[in-house]
Design a protein around this motif. Structure first.
Motif, mmCIF file in Angstrom:
data_model
loop_
_atom_site.group_PDB
_atom_site.id
_atom_site.type_symbol
_atom_site.label_atom_id
_atom_site.label_comp_id
_atom_site.label_asym_id
_atom_site.label_seq_id
_atom_site.Cartn_x
_atom_site.Cartn_y
_atom_site.Cartn_z
ATOM 1 N N PHE A 357 -21.905 14.348 9.185
ATOM 2 C CA PHE A 357 -21.059 14.315 10.390
ATOM 3 C C PHE A 357 -21.944 13.483 11.858
ATOM 4 C CE2 PHE A 357 -20.016 16.445 14.852
ATOM 5 C CZ PHE A 357 -18.626 16.253 14.653
ATOM 6 N N SER A 358 -21.088 12.446 12.432
ATOM 7 C CA SER A 358 -21.500 11.532 13.867
ATOM 8 C C SER A 358 -20.364 12.646 14.580
ATOM 9 C CB SER A 358 -21.023 10.143 13.981
ATOM 10 O OG SER A 358 -21.741 9.635 12.459
ATOM 11 N N VAL A 359 -21.694 13.219 15.630
ATOM 12 C CA VAL A 359 -20.881 12.974 17.114
ATOM 13 C C VAL A 359 -20.301 11.952 17.784
ATOM 14 C CG1 VAL A 359 -22.330 15.065 19.022
ATOM 15 C CG2 VAL A 359 -22.998 14.854 16.782
ATOM 16 N N PRO A 360 -19.162 12.183 18.796
ATOM 17 C CA PRO A 360 -18.605 11.683 19.342
ATOM 18 C C PRO A 360 -19.354 11.554 20.884
ATOM 19 C CG PRO A 360 -17.005 12.776 18.795
ATOM 20 C CD PRO A 360 -18.434 13.650 18.459
ATOM 21 N N ALA A 361 -19.654 9.579 20.861
ATOM 22 C CA ALA A 361 -20.288 8.906 22.501
ATOM 23 C C ALA A 361 -19.454 10.690 23.397
ATOM 24 C CB ALA A 361 -19.278 7.599 23.027
ATOM 25 N N GLY A 362 -20.382 10.728 24.074
ATOM 26 C CA GLY A 362 -20.239 11.341 25.665
ATOM 27 C C GLY A 362 -20.388 13.322 25.511
ATOM 28 N N PHE A 363 -20.724 13.722 23.916
ATOM 29 C CA PHE A 363 -20.818 14.132 23.652
ATOM 30 C C PHE A 363 -22.049 15.080 22.787
ATOM 31 C CE2 PHE A 363 -16.239 14.002 23.927
ATOM 32 C CZ PHE A 363 -16.092 14.994 24.960
ATOM 33 N N ALA A 364 -22.114 16.197 23.310
ATOM 34 C CA ALA A 364 -23.452 17.006 21.872
ATOM 35 C C ALA A 364 -23.278 18.180 22.127
ATOM 36 C CB ALA A 364 -24.678 16.894 23.104
ATOM 37 N N LEU A 365 -24.312 17.689 19.913
ATOM 38 C CA LEU A 365 -23.847 19.324 18.931
ATOM 39 C C LEU A 365 -24.348 20.094 19.276
ATOM 40 C CD1 LEU A 365 -22.882 19.730 15.930
ATOM 41 C CD2 LEU A 365 -24.633 18.987 15.287
ATOM 42 N N THR A 366 -23.548 21.652 19.944
ATOM 43 C CA THR A 366 -24.651 22.969 20.105
ATOM 44 C C THR A 366 -24.836 23.818 19.446
ATOM 45 O OG1 THR A 366 -21.584 23.338 21.108
ATOM 46 C CG2 THR A 366 -23.711 22.161 22.779
ATOM 47 N N GLU A 367 -23.176 23.781 18.150
ATOM 48 C CA GLU A 367 -23.266 24.487 16.749
ATOM 49 C C GLU A 367 -22.321 23.208 15.775
ATOM 50 O OE1 GLU A 367 -20.849 28.544 15.935
ATOM 51 O OE2 GLU A 367 -21.447 27.951 17.987
ATOM 52 N N LYS A 368 -22.932 24.169 14.055
ATOM 53 C CA LYS A 368 -22.178 23.738 13.243
ATOM 54 C C LYS A 368 -22.632 24.839 11.864
ATOM 55 C CE LYS A 368 -22.333 19.341 10.279
ATOM 56 N NZ LYS A 368 -22.656 19.714 9.235
ATOM 57 N N ALA A 369 -21.717 24.811 11.305
ATOM 58 C CA ALA A 369 -21.472 25.746 10.239
ATOM 59 C C ALA A 369 -20.906 25.390 8.831
ATOM 60 C CB ALA A 369 -21.155 26.734 10.768
ATOM 61 N N ASP A 370 -22.060 25.444 8.362
ATOM 62 C CA ASP A 370 -21.620 24.495 6.869
ATOM 63 C C ASP A 370 -21.434 25.723 6.136
ATOM 64 O OD1 ASP A 370 -21.918 21.602 7.161
ATOM 65 O OD2 ASP A 370 -23.945 22.952 8.011
ATOM 66 N N ARG A 371 -20.473 25.282 5.281
ATOM 67 C CA ARG A 371 -20.272 26.322 3.647
ATOM 68 C C ARG A 371 -19.742 25.399 2.778
ATOM 69 N NH1 ARG A 371 -15.876 31.014 5.169
ATOM 70 N NH2 ARG A 371 -14.726 28.922 6.053
ATOM 71 N N PRO A 372 -20.054 25.896 1.599
ATOM 72 C CA PRO A 372 -19.714 24.801 0.343
ATOM 73 C C PRO A 372 -18.043 24.326 0.632
ATOM 74 C CG PRO A 372 -20.187 26.953 -0.509
ATOM 75 C CD PRO A 372 -20.165 26.977 0.681
ATOM 76 N N GLY A 373 -17.863 23.323 0.398
ATOM 77 C CA GLY A 373 -16.555 22.049 0.950
ATOM 78 C C GLY A 373 -15.745 22.592 2.140
ATOM 79 N N LYS A 374 -17.079 22.977 3.033
ATOM 80 C CA LYS A 374 -16.542 22.797 4.573
ATOM 81 C C LYS A 374 -17.753 22.851 5.261
ATOM 82 C CE LYS A 374 -13.053 25.993 3.509
ATOM 83 N NZ LYS A 374 -11.951 27.115 4.192
ATOM 84 N N PHE A 375 -17.394 22.461 6.742
ATOM 85 C CA PHE A 375 -18.189 22.613 7.854
ATOM 86 C C PHE A 375 -17.633 22.508 9.472
ATOM 87 C CE2 PHE A 375 -17.553 17.651 7.543
ATOM 88 C CZ PHE A 375 -18.014 17.757 9.117
ATOM 89 N N ARG A 376 -17.656 23.428 10.713
ATOM 90 C CA ARG A 376 -17.281 23.323 11.924
ATOM 91 C C ARG A 376 -18.875 22.969 12.337
ATOM 92 N NH1 ARG A 376 -14.085 28.105 14.377
ATOM 93 N NH2 ARG A 376 -12.343 26.892 13.310
ATOM 94 N N ALA A 377 -17.948 22.433 13.040
ATOM 95 C CA ALA A 377 -18.741 21.067 14.083
ATOM 96 C C ALA A 377 -18.503 21.791 15.752
ATOM 97 C CB ALA A 377 -19.000 20.238 14.503
ATOM 98 N N ILE A 378 -19.098 21.867 16.655
ATOM 99 C CA ILE A 378 -18.256 22.560 18.029
ATOM 100 C C ILE A 378 -19.883 21.848 18.789
ATOM 101 C CG2 ILE A 378 -18.609 24.032 20.040
ATOM 102 C CD1 ILE A 378 -18.019 26.012 17.913
ATOM 103 N N LEU A 379 -18.614 21.042 19.485
ATOM 104 C CA LEU A 379 -19.204 20.223 21.051
ATOM 105 C C LEU A 379 -19.268 20.067 22.730
ATOM 106 C CD1 LEU A 379 -18.213 16.922 18.444
ATOM 107 C CD2 LEU A 379 -20.035 17.807 18.377
ATOM 108 N N SER A 380 -20.592 20.016 23.250
ATOM 109 C CA SER A 380 -19.855 19.866 24.240
ATOM 110 C C SER A 380 -19.978 18.398 24.329
ATOM 111 C CB SER A 380 -20.575 20.658 25.317
ATOM 112 O OG SER A 380 -21.208 22.379 24.120
ATOM 113 N N ALA A 381 -19.471 18.073 26.575
ATOM 114 C CA ALA A 381 -19.927 17.662 26.917
ATOM 115 C C ALA A 381 -20.660 16.362 27.460
ATOM 116 C CB ALA A 381 -18.126 17.193 28.006
ATOM 117 N N VAL A 382 -21.241 15.723 27.613
ATOM 118 C CA VAL A 382 -22.487 15.990 28.163
ATOM 119 C C VAL A 382 -22.210 15.731 30.048
ATOM 120 C CG1 VAL A 382 -24.505 13.913 28.100
ATOM 121 C CG2 VAL A 382 -23.583 15.381 26.310
ATOM 122 N N ILE A 383 -22.671 16.247 30.535
ATOM 123 C CA ILE A 383 -22.695 15.735 31.859
ATOM 124 C C ILE A 383 -23.263 14.596 32.853
ATOM 125 C CG2 ILE A 383 -22.020 16.367 34.332
ATOM 126 C CD1 ILE A 383 -21.059 19.596 33.336
#
Length: 383
Positions: A357-383
């Motif tokens: 996973f690569s974080v889009p430009a202008g955002f920072a990774l604040t949380e990432k939860a991994d499970r077998p076969g899936k994950f969720r990433a929460i990003l916040s805008a960089v001010i």
């Protein structure tokens, strides 16, 4: 799955190959007329073969195709001049329905040669043919260096379409085609990218040109100032090049501007040109679906067949996107939503495939939860 259809296309194109190494304009079919040979298509065949390998992981088919793919490289080698470029492209030098510069050493054709030879070099490595890989890489680098030196116009900050092979005098005509291919295939220094991107996204200078019989009329064009706008086929390469240069938001806007008139007619197909003067159902205009899958979802194979794959969504210009990428291992599903300065990305994938996973430009990774076969990433805008 589209993979069997893609495989059949690659094989049948190879079965149409002429004695000199060029494939026919279409295959299968009773097509022997020399006027219907488009050299560009042989280069696109190589690019398509590598895309098939990346998507499917089918190394056996690529190994079967390698002798024919190599013959295209040999055709290129025989037609190169002292500069390392092919001049005066024979047969139907098509590129697409646009009035770009095609005389002498034509940038667009030679840039496609660079991309095709680099694709063949990578396929040769996969097929354990290091000498062929080295030869293709050497040829590609020589052509790229010649294009960057001979076609660069410092005053205009862009590459010109054509150069006289004898005098090295540049032509005046400039196109999106040439300059987007420079971005896509790493031709010339990256320091030139911002200026090139500004030029070929300048709506005041972009003009859709006449290309009879499909585009009977065009906009007034001043070759010293204006830039040839790509038509519906070559926008695929323009969008890919600009997306690579960080201009995805412009690509989205141009997709809306360019293809909206087709949708507004109620058509359920894509036209051969932005001008409805010929075929109203033409597969080569389907770039919108490809661009949205590749950029908005951001899923691309790193290892053939998606054994390892990237998830790098570009969230510019959209508030949500969702879709499924079919692979030989099973589906990869991506869905993301943007609201209140946050982006939530959900990905499910076959457990036999490894995501990166690569974080889009202008955002920072604040949380990432991994499970077998899936994950969720929460990003916040960089001010």
């Amino acid at each position: 799955s589209a993979y069997p259809l893609h495989r059949q296309f690659l094989i049948q194109a190879g079965e149409s190959q002429r004695g000199d190494g060029l494939v026919r304009m279409f295959a299968p079919g009773d097509n022997t007329a020399e006027a219907l040979t488009i050299p560009d298509n042989s280069l696109l065949w190589l690019l398509s073969a590598e895309r098939y390998l990346q998507e499917s992981g089918d190394e056996a088919t690529i190994e079967t195709l390698m002798p024919g793919l190599e013959r295209v490289m040999q055709w290129c080698a025989r037609h190169r001049g002292p500069s390392g470029l092919i001049a005066h492209v024979p047969h139907w030098h098509f590129i697409e329905w646009a009035n770009i510069g095609r005389s002498g050493e034509a940038f667009a054709f030679n840039a496609l040669q660079v991309g095709a030879l680099r694709a063949l070099a990578r396929m040769a490595q996969t097929a354990e043919r290091p000498r062929l890989a080295a030869r293709c890489a050497e040829m590609a680098d020589a052509a790229a260096q010649a294009l960057a030196a001979r076609h660069w116009n410092e005053a205009r900050g862009v590459y010109v379409d054509s150069v006289d092979p004898d005098s090295a005098v540049q032509g005046a005509r400039v196109s999106q085609h040439a300059n987007a291919l420079a971005l896509l295939f790493d031709i010339g220094p990256r320091a030139r990218w911002p200026g090139i991107a500004d030029a070929i996204t300048d709506s005041a200078r972009l003009k859709l040109t006449a290309a009879p019989p499909i585009v009977p009329e065009g906009e007034p064009f001043d070759p010293d100032v204006d830039i040839v706008r790509a038509n519906s086929f070559f926008q695929h390469f323009v969008y890919a090049g600009l997306g690579r240069a960080g201009c995805w938001a412009w690509v989205l806007d141009d997709l809306r501007r360019s293809f909206a008139p087709m949708l507004e007619t109620g058509t359920t197909t894509l036209w051969e040109s932005f001008h409805p003067g010929a075929s109203l159902c033409h597969g080569f205009s389907a770039t919108g679906t490809a661009q949205l899958s590749r950029r908005a979802l951001g899923v691309t194979p790193i290892a053939p067949g998606y054994r390892t794959f990237a998830v790098a969504p570009d969230v510019a210009g959209l508030t949500f996107a969702s879709g499924v990428i079919p692979t030989a291992h099973g589906p990869i599903a991506v869905a993301w939503q943007r609201a209140d300065g946050r982006v939530v990305v959900d990905v499910s994938h076959p457990e036999t495939c490894t995501p990166r996973f690569s974080v889009p430009a202008g955002f920072a990774l604040t949380e990432k939860a991994d499970r077998p076969g899936k994950f969720r990433a929460i990003l916040s805008a960089v001010i």
